[in-house]
Design a protein around this motif. Sequence first.
Motif, PDB file in Angstrom:
ATOM      1  N   LEU A 355       0.827  -1.201   0.000  1.00 24.10           N
ATOM      2  CA  LEU A 355       0.000   0.000   0.000  1.00 24.10           C
ATOM      3  C   LEU A 355       0.863   1.254   0.000  1.00 24.10           C
ATOM      4  O   LEU A 355       0.481   2.282  -0.585  1.00 24.10           O
ATOM      5  N   GLN A 356       2.021   1.198   0.634  1.00 18.35           N
ATOM      6  CA  GLN A 356       2.937   2.337   0.600  1.00 18.35           C
ATOM      7  C   GLN A 356       3.453   2.587  -0.814  1.00 18.35           C
ATOM      8  O   GLN A 356       3.688   3.730  -1.209  1.00 18.35           O
ATOM      9  N   HIS A 357       3.658   1.520  -1.586  1.00 19.39           N
ATOM     10  CA  HIS A 357       4.067   1.694  -2.978  1.00 19.39           C
ATOM     11  C   HIS A 357       3.018   2.482  -3.756  1.00 19.39           C
ATOM     12  O   HIS A 357       3.363   3.283  -4.636  1.00 19.39           O
ATOM     13  N   PHE A 358       1.742   2.274  -3.448  1.00 17.92           N
ATOM     14  CA  PHE A 358       0.686   3.002  -4.150  1.00 17.92           C
ATOM     15  C   PHE A 358       0.821   4.499  -3.887  1.00 17.92           C
ATOM     16  O   PHE A 358       0.651   5.309  -4.800  1.00 17.92           O
ATOM     17  N   ALA A 359       1.103   4.888  -2.656  1.00 14.91           N
ATOM     18  CA  ALA A 359       1.245   6.305  -2.342  1.00 14.91           C
ATOM     19  C   ALA A 359       2.442   6.918  -3.065  1.00 14.91           C
ATOM     20  O   ALA A 359       2.387   8.053  -3.531  1.00 14.91           O
ATOM     21  N   LYS A 533       8.951  11.444   9.546  1.00 14.53           N
ATOM     22  CA  LYS A 533       8.971  12.675  10.331  1.00 14.53           C
ATOM     23  C   LYS A 533       8.424  12.410  11.733  1.00 14.53           C
ATOM     24  O   LYS A 533       7.623  11.503  11.950  1.00 14.53           O
ATOM     25  N   ALA A 534       8.857  13.242  12.674  1.00 11.79           N
ATOM     26  CA  ALA A 534       8.469  13.025  14.071  1.00 11.79           C
ATOM     27  C   ALA A 534       6.968  13.164  14.278  1.00 11.79           C
ATOM     28  O   ALA A 534       6.398  12.546  15.179  1.00 11.79           O
ATOM     29  N   GLY A 539       2.284   9.630   7.046  1.00 12.80           N
ATOM     30  CA  GLY A 539       3.384  10.146   6.228  1.00 12.80           C
ATOM     31  C   GLY A 539       3.068  10.226   4.752  1.00 12.80           C
ATOM     32  O   GLY A 539       3.874   9.821   3.918  1.00 12.80           O
ATOM     33  N   GLY A 540       1.888  10.764   4.412  1.00 16.70           N
ATOM     34  CA  GLY A 540       1.517  10.846   3.011  1.00 16.70           C
ATOM     35  C   GLY A 540       1.262   9.497   2.380  1.00 16.70           C
ATOM     36  O   GLY A 540       1.352   9.350   1.164  1.00 16.70           O
ATOM     37  N   ARG A 648      -1.106  12.371  -0.386  1.00 15.83           N
ATOM     38  CA  ARG A 648       0.307  12.689  -0.168  1.00 15.83           C
ATOM     39  C   ARG A 648       0.516  13.889   0.734  1.00 15.83           C
ATOM     40  O   ARG A 648       1.603  14.060   1.301  1.00 15.83           O
ATOM     41  N   ASP A 649      -0.502  14.747   0.863  1.00 15.19           N
ATOM     42  CA  ASP A 649      -0.392  15.920   1.738  1.00 15.19           C
ATOM     43  C   ASP A 649      -0.742  15.601   3.188  1.00 15.19           C
ATOM     44  O   ASP A 649      -0.562  16.458   4.070  1.00 15.19           O
ATOM     45  N   MET A 650      -1.244  14.398   3.438  1.00 12.16           N
ATOM     46  CA  MET A 650      -1.625  14.050   4.808  1.00 12.16           C
ATOM     47  C   MET A 650      -0.375  13.798   5.645  1.00 12.16           C
ATOM     48  O   MET A 650       0.595  13.217   5.156  1.00 12.16           O
ATOM     49  N   PRO A 651      -0.374  14.246   6.907  1.00  4.22           N
ATOM     50  CA  PRO A 651       0.814  14.056   7.758  1.00  4.22           C
ATOM     51  C   PRO A 651       1.026  12.580   8.108  1.00  4.22           C
ATOM     52  O   PRO A 651       0.141  11.762   7.990  1.00  4.22           O
TER      53      PRO A 651
END
Length: 651
Positions: A355-359, A533-534, A539-540, A648-651
């Motif tokens: 799923l991270q590959h999709f992002a 990121k902290a 992370g997007g 992708r803009d989501m923290p």
Amino acid sequence: GGRARWARRLDGLRAELELDRRTLDDRDPESPRALGIERSLADLAALRAFALPLLAALDALPALATWEVWLEALSALASRALRRPDRVLAILAELAPMGPVGPVKLHEVRIVLAARLRDLLVAPETSPAGRVFVGETESARGLAFDVVFVPGLAEKLFPQKVQEDPILQDAARSAIEGLLENNEHRVAEERLALRIAVGAARERVVLSYPRIDLDQARPRVPSFYGLEVLRAAEGTLYGFEELTRRAERAASTDGAAATRLGWPAPASPADAIDDAEHDLSLLASLLHRPGAETRGAARYLLHANVHLARALRFRARRWIPKWTVADGLVTPAPEALAALARHLPAARAFSPTALQHFAACPYRFLLQAVHRLAPREAPEAIEELDPLQRGSLVHEVLFELNTALRDEGRLPLSRADYDFARDKLDEVVDRVAARFRDELAPAIDRVWDDGIASIRADVREWLAHAVEPSDWAPHKFELSFGLTERRAADAASTPEPVELPGLRLRGSIDLVERRADGALRATDYKTGRARAKADAVIGGGETLQPVLYAMALEKLFPEAHVEGGRLYYCTSAGGYAEVSIRLDDYARRAVAEVVALVTDSVQHGFIPAAPAKGACDYCDYRAVCGPDEEQRVARKNREKLVPLRKLRDMP
């Protein structure tokens, strides 16, 4: 090292491949590299069946024998090992009169055969345009050609830079009886090579030199040999200016003046020597004088080769604003949509990595998780442990250590337990390293020893952090779900994937921690650099493990409260940093949006190549898309990418 070492290394390579396969099953179950590993294992079995009998034959070669014995043994070996042994057998047959000579050793046989087998001379087929001989200058001795080309007539190339032997210099060589080569001999050999090359020409000799040193990006100095050739031909010793002027005039006359680095073609298509040069020359002229008169001039390329035509059309479509079939999976046929239905997140199990590959790029997700394409692996120098091997060793050490400490009732650790835990850690590292060393049979002991020393230092520092006071205590280790054939797994692991809203999840939680009030937390070990990121939540879409694993814990332990998840960079490369993420309403909504976006894209068959910034830099599939993918996507209609950009803009 003999047949025994070969057998041990082949066994080690097989164990290494099987370890990589298990690691991928644990960390990235959808990785297409697993299919590549299966192919490698099959190739390895074929290599073993071919190589080991040959090595046994090599082991059986005599230490000392006559040439007759050597020729018989080598003939049998050549017939067995080579697909086309005719040339080797012919050379061995030429040496048959030496049969009674001997006994000789193997290195003497090698000296005799090396010169005969080192070079492969292939006579060109007859051609109405003539035949071309390519070889070293020494190979032209005694031959004659209509035209001879002598390239590389530049200083330090031809002639080469003459230097004394650093160990036995010329002054010492002159004092020794016998003919020892010195600089005078080396210069004479260079001049003789020029005479052989020029003397082999019946009608014409062409001398050339490079104008630029590509390695150092500076002009080349022509060789003084060029001046000597002019003097021999015309009786006058010119300067380098005249040599340069004549070279430029000859290039202009031959139509090569416009030839430049990066565009290896003459100025005129009529001077091209093959189809590629002709096409490049024509395209260069069209690029430099675009206009109505040039429209359609290169259309013949679409009819010259069907594959080239398809590539050109696809490349053109990828630069237009409209989304087309050249941009990935955009407008699939009904049959393709039906096939995609099997890959919906609710229909089959996915790992967080997929799923991270999709992002990062939807097309990467398609190639990796759906098509299961594996990148071709290129051999590299063994200078350090492979990252997969290193990660496997670290996870294995931490699993065995935590399990041993739990069995002895030492968890949670305190500062008072440090000395005992450190001794236990050293035992575990030694035991794991010995087991893996026996299985992997590393090729270079120093690389293996340095890698284990580095791992030992990392886990010792991890232990120093582990004994610090904390609200969380280790509870379960390597808790897996939806995975099979695990080498190390907690007893509570299940082969069935976890059912989340709209998603079937598979994976392995490195560490489940429990607080005094019974709350649980999922920890995922990372052995690389700290990239999250902290303040990250998902992370997007590229940091999904903590939240997804926390939601999996809720399903596996419904009676417990799950606090959240954590990324723990447990080596010096990551600085032992940690990123903790709470499992709150926002985190759940973020995961729901990721699942909904993937589901919608798969359902409607819109999975384009749309990389995030910098995603192409380390993508395994860059060879599929080619360069400049980010620039091409920037020209596309962005409306369909709004949900992806929002993710992708989501923290």
